[in-house]
Structure formats: structure tokens, C-alpha cells
Design a protein around this motif. Structure first.
Motif, PDB file in Angstrom:
ATOM      1  N   UNK A  54       8.150   1.267   6.314  1.00 34.55           N
ATOM      2  CA  UNK A  54       6.339   1.582   5.614  1.00 34.55           C
ATOM      3  C   UNK A  54       7.130   3.168   4.242  1.00 34.55           C
ATOM      4  N   UNK A  55       7.502   3.953   4.993  1.00 30.07           N
ATOM      5  CA  UNK A  55       8.803   4.704   4.610  1.00 30.07           C
ATOM      6  C   UNK A  55       9.549   4.507   2.711  1.00 30.07           C
ATOM      7  N   UNK A  66       0.855  -0.821  -0.176  1.00 30.83           N
ATOM      8  CA  UNK A  66      -0.464  -0.482  -0.016  1.00 30.83           C
ATOM      9  C   UNK A  66       0.706   1.447  -0.261  1.00 30.83           C
ATOM     10  N   UNK A  67       1.894   1.023   0.818  1.00 31.32           N
ATOM     11  CA  UNK A  67       2.845   2.360   0.831  1.00 31.32           C
ATOM     12  C   UNK A  67       3.204   2.527  -0.461  1.00 31.32           C
ATOM     13  N   UNK A 105       8.350   2.865  -4.629  1.00 29.88           N
ATOM     14  CA  UNK A 105       6.919   3.319  -5.233  1.00 29.88           C
ATOM     15  C   UNK A 105       7.412   4.439  -5.794  1.00 29.88           C
ATOM     16  N   UNK A 106       7.922   5.678  -5.377  1.00 24.02           N
ATOM     17  CA  UNK A 106       7.882   7.057  -6.368  1.00 24.02           C
ATOM     18  C   UNK A 106       9.568   6.567  -6.823  1.00 24.02           C
ATOM     19  N   UNK A 142      16.057  14.331  -2.549  1.00 27.51           N
ATOM     20  CA  UNK A 142      14.861  14.429  -1.014  1.00 27.51           C
ATOM     21  C   UNK A 142      14.306  12.612  -1.037  1.00 27.51           C
ATOM     22  N   UNK A 143      14.079  11.556  -2.215  1.00 30.83           N
ATOM     23  CA  UNK A 143      13.535  10.635  -1.756  1.00 30.83           C
ATOM     24  C   UNK A 143      14.645  10.256  -1.335  1.00 30.83           C
ATOM     25  N   UNK A 144      15.967  10.138  -2.159  1.00 27.11           N
ATOM     26  CA  UNK A 144      16.555   9.084  -1.925  1.00 27.11           C
ATOM     27  C   UNK A 144      17.397   9.326  -0.406  1.00 27.11           C
TER      28      UNK A 144
END
Length: 245
Positions: A148-149, A81-82, A155-156, A107-109
């Protein structure tokens, strides 16, 4: 299958474009050496995927170090779901020109690197229990939130890395170039999984966190290279405006 076998002819493609494996890899190596953006993108993907594949095998022993009774199915469904929410966020981000993919992926990394440090932090702050079995502890709940994060970052990552690949890697050699980077990636994952019991879980997660932080630094370098032509064009336009006036 019977209809296909009896009525379809084989599609061999364009025979003039067929190349042997060695020639394809030579072309991929030449493209990587001649364009820093391709080298950076391949290294970023290898570092992230290596950390992700290692995480797949580590999250279960990390959440139940003493054979705690945890709802594996529910936790895995939460991870998915995450990841789905992350893909939804990526589609919304890519629908706008600002921020650019190169910008927000830094930022994602960074978030993904920080999220995998939670097992290390909890192992330091929360004393380990030697009691076998039991339920979910507070430290495990914190780790689940961090995982989950990380799955949200996964997912991104996928749609975003695909967009950057379409921008910087030529289509005719894209699959070969990415497979070129998967060779050391697969070797690394096999070595890690073979020695997964030789190192504490915290060290393994620390290694993954470092890899993701390095990916963040490489992404920053990719952003600088990608923005350089745009900055030069804006500078030329600013110089031409007074002349036109």
C-alpha cells in the motif's frame, strides 16, 4: 460514428512538421545526449515503471505463496485507494513552491524502495509454511502494508514526473523522447515476466528495490543540477547587494 464519418474531414496536421520515425528518434537521441537532465529523467521513469510493472505481476504470488485464500478484490481496491491518496498528496505538494518536486521525489523513491524490501524481510524473519491453503498470516499483513505504501508512491509519482517532464523536456519532442526510454523498459519487463518462475519472489523484489534506490540516487543528481542555476543567481544577487548599498 455515422455522423462523424459522413461530416468530419481528416486532420492531417501541419505537413511541414511531419518527420519519419528514424528522424524523430535521431532528434530524441540528440536531445538526450545534449542535456543531462533529460537523460536522468528518462532513466528515472524507466527504473520506476519497470519496478511498478514487475510488481503488478508479483504481488499476488507474494501474498499467497501457498495458495492461501486471500481477498484479491479487496486488496486491489485498497491498492487503488492508496494510489488515489498519493495523487491527492502530490497535488497538495505541487501547490507550494517548497519543497520542490525534485526534492520530495527523492523521499518518494526511497520509501518505495524500502516498501518492496518487506517480502525479503518477512521471508527471512518468518519461517515459510508448507501447508497449502489457509488464511492471511501476519507476514502477509505486513507485506500488504508495504505494498500500500508503494502504491501511494505510485500515486505521487505520476503527476510529479509529468510536471518534471514539462519543465525539462521540450514539448515538440516529449513523446518521442519518452518512447525512446520505453524501448529498453518494455524489453526488460518482457524478459522478467518470461523468467518470473526462474527466480524466487524475494530476489525479484530485491531487484525492484535496487532499481528504485538507483532512481533515488539519480533524482538526487537531478536536484543538484536543477538547483545549481538558482544557487548561482543567489550568489550573484548577494554580491550585487553591497555594491548597490
Amino acid at each position: 460514428m455515422a455522423v462523424i464519418m459522413s461530416s468530419w474531414t481528416e486532420n492531417y496536421g501541419d505537413s511541414s512538421e511531419s518527420k519519419d520515425l528514424l528522424t524523430q528518434f535521431k532528434g530524441a537521441a540528440t536531445a538526450i545526449a545534449s542535456d543531462e537532465k533529460i537523460a536522468l529523467l528518462g532513466a528515472i521513469q524507466s527504473l520506476f515503471e519497470g519496478s511498478m510493472y514487475t510488481f503488478v505481476f508479483l504481488w499476488t504470488p507474494a501474498l499467497s505463496p501457498n495458495d492461501e485464500d486471500i481477498p484479491h478484490g479487496f486488496i486491489f481496491a485498497t491498492f487503488m485507494l492508496a494510489s488515489m491518496l498519493g495523487s491527492s498528496i502530490a497535488s497538495r505538494l505541487m501547490a507550494h513552491s517548497s519543497p520542490s518536486v525534485e526534492s520530495y521525489m527523492q523521499i518518494v523513491f526511497l520509501i518505495s524502495s524500502a516498501s518492496l524490501t518487506l517480502p525479503i524481510i518477512t521471508s527471512i524473519l518468518v519461517p515459510p509454511s508448507n501447508v497449502k491453503g489457509g488464511g492471511i498470516s501476519f507476514a502477509v499483513c505486513l507485506q500488504v502494508l508495504g505494498f500500500c505504501a508503494f502504491e501511494g508512491c505510485v500515486g505521487i509519482f505520476w503527476p510529479s514526473i509529468m510536471k518534471m517532464r514539462s519543465q525539462y523536456i521540450p514539448e515538440e519532442a516529449r513523446s518521442t523522447i519518452m518512447n525512446f526510454f520505453r524501448i529498453p523498459l518494455n524489453i526488460f519487463v518482457c524478459v522478467v515476466l518470461y523468467n518470473v518462475n526462474a527466480f524466487p519472489i524475494a530476489i525479484m523484489f530485491g531487484m525492484c528495490s535496487i532499481f528504485l534506490f538507483v532512481a533515488c540516487l539519480l533524482q538526487r543528481r537531478l536536484l543538484v543540477i536543477a538547483e545549481k542555476p538558482k544557487a548561482e543567481e543567489r550568489f550573484r544577487n548577494s554580491e550585487e547587494e553591497p555594491l548597490n548599498a
